[in-house]
Scaffold this motif. Sequence first.
Motif, PDB file in Angstrom:
ATOM      1  N   MET A  85      60.953  47.935  49.664  1.00  0.00           N
ATOM      2  CA  MET A  85      62.095  49.021  49.262  1.00  0.00           C
ATOM      3  C   MET A  85      63.259  48.251  49.416  1.00  0.00           C
ATOM      4  O   MET A  85      64.102  48.331  48.590  1.00  0.00           O
ATOM      5  CB  MET A  85      61.979  50.098  50.187  1.00  0.00           C
ATOM      6  N   TYR A  86      63.621  47.508  50.526  1.00  0.00           N
ATOM      7  CA  TYR A  86      64.823  46.667  50.830  1.00  0.00           C
ATOM      8  C   TYR A  86      64.542  45.171  51.226  1.00  0.00           C
ATOM      9  O   TYR A  86      64.508  44.703  52.243  1.00  0.00           O
ATOM     10  CB  TYR A  86      65.599  47.342  51.955  1.00  0.00           C
ATOM     11  N   HIS A 107      66.499  56.045  45.008  1.00  0.00           N
ATOM     12  CA  HIS A 107      67.868  56.488  46.045  1.00  0.00           C
ATOM     13  C   HIS A 107      68.699  55.028  45.741  1.00  0.00           C
ATOM     14  O   HIS A 107      68.640  54.354  46.545  1.00  0.00           O
ATOM     15  CB  HIS A 107      67.216  56.438  47.080  1.00  0.00           C
ATOM     16  N   PRO A 108      69.534  55.306  44.892  1.00  0.00           N
ATOM     17  CA  PRO A 108      70.439  54.134  44.689  1.00  0.00           C
ATOM     18  C   PRO A 108      71.662  53.914  45.624  1.00  0.00           C
ATOM     19  O   PRO A 108      72.276  52.778  45.669  1.00  0.00           O
ATOM     20  CB  PRO A 108      71.214  54.615  43.167  1.00  0.00           C
ATOM     21  N   GLN A 148      58.752  49.437  45.250  1.00  0.00           N
ATOM     22  CA  GLN A 148      59.646  48.236  44.686  1.00  0.00           C
ATOM     23  C   GLN A 148      60.617  48.772  43.892  1.00  0.00           C
ATOM     24  O   GLN A 148      61.684  48.279  43.669  1.00  0.00           O
ATOM     25  CB  GLN A 148      58.842  47.289  44.008  1.00  0.00           C
ATOM     26  N   SER A 149      60.588  50.126  43.241  1.00  0.00           N
ATOM     27  CA  SER A 149      61.599  50.818  42.606  1.00  0.00           C
ATOM     28  C   SER A 149      62.507  51.578  43.290  1.00  0.00           C
ATOM     29  O   SER A 149      63.258  52.233  42.527  1.00  0.00           O
ATOM     30  CB  SER A 149      61.002  51.542  41.326  1.00  0.00           C
ATOM     31  N   PHE A 150      62.528  51.606  44.551  1.00  0.00           N
ATOM     32  CA  PHE A 150      63.082  52.911  45.357  1.00  0.00           C
ATOM     33  C   PHE A 150      64.493  52.833  45.293  1.00  0.00           C
ATOM     34  O   PHE A 150      65.118  53.808  44.872  1.00  0.00           O
ATOM     35  CB  PHE A 150      62.512  52.678  46.600  1.00  0.00           C
ATOM     36  N   GLN A 151      65.162  51.689  45.291  1.00  0.00           N
ATOM     37  CA  GLN A 151      66.740  51.432  45.110  1.00  0.00           C
ATOM     38  C   GLN A 151      67.129  51.658  43.821  1.00  0.00           C
ATOM     39  O   GLN A 151      68.181  52.563  43.712  1.00  0.00           O
ATOM     40  CB  GLN A 151      67.058  50.023  45.416  1.00  0.00           C
ATOM     41  N   GLN A 152      66.412  51.463  42.760  1.00  0.00           N
ATOM     42  CA  GLN A 152      66.980  51.713  41.311  1.00  0.00           C
ATOM     43  C   GLN A 152      66.568  53.087  40.891  1.00  0.00           C
ATOM     44  O   GLN A 152      67.238  53.468  40.375  1.00  0.00           O
ATOM     45  CB  GLN A 152      66.366  50.703  40.385  1.00  0.00           C
ATOM     46  N   ARG A 204      73.143  52.820  48.760  1.00  0.00           N
ATOM     47  CA  ARG A 204      72.938  52.027  49.944  1.00  0.00           C
ATOM     48  C   ARG A 204      73.318  52.493  51.412  1.00  0.00           C
ATOM     49  O   ARG A 204      74.476  53.034  51.407  1.00  0.00           O
ATOM     50  CB  ARG A 204      73.726  50.693  49.759  1.00  0.00           C
TER      51      ARG A 204
END
Length: 271
Positions: A129-130, A39-40, A32-36, A42
């Motif tokens: 993740m997304y 790997h910010p 759940q924290s992957f984007q933040q 996109r």
Amino acid sequence: MSMKIQDTFYISHGPPSLCLEEQCIPLVHFLQSFQQKVHPIRPSSILLISGHFETSYPTVNAVSNGPSDTIYDFEGFPECLYELKYPAPGAPELAKRVKELLMASGFERVDEDENRGLDHGAWSPLRLMYPEADIPVCQLSIQTDKDATYHYNMGKALAPFKNEGVLIVGSGGTTHNLEKVQCDTAVVQPWAQEFDTWLKEALVDGRYEDVNKYKEKAPHATMVHPTPDHFYPLHVAMGAADANSKGQLIHHSWGWSSLSYATYKFMVPLN
């Protein structure tokens, strides 16, 4: 113009019920924290190599007529799991590029499947993740009758995608012998621990050739992976990384006494 994505990833995707276990296990929180936190950037699209997509020849799903179907390639789980959807758009142009790159690198036959959706090795982690499901996804199959070096070379052929904004993700399981899991204990089984430690040391040191020869080099290799389907996605992600890269352990936890959820980023060290 798409941003370059120099890192590739290998994710231990855990059980299909991962999406139902919110707030329960560390792997969920990590994904759940992957984007933040991880790997910010996109990606323009995602190329995912799953341990649940096995074919005789390399095959890409090239869905062009709407969102990808959600494949429920499992049984015996709660009914609500079969109602979950991950309607990400397909990536037919990416699929064609995958085919071009593989064939240019000596893979004589690469098939396209215009109807296959996303198996749970893809949609289960991607849903965390997304969650917006708005990034096009293409899956590439593995060939379990081939060896690890074959899959490493497959990854090398895909390396140009990092300059095209494509996120390359291998999805499997760092240790994966479902016949040996024990749900009634949190004590990690020694054979799984020893393999997990060996793999971490090899990847962090950049000893990719040892990992390609894991059946000869690693302790308890055939016990940990009686079949290679959940391990070969790691070799593809490893091969797609820079030649000077090393593995970085970015998440580690255990499930069912012998399933390592170790997850790696392949990157060039800063110093």
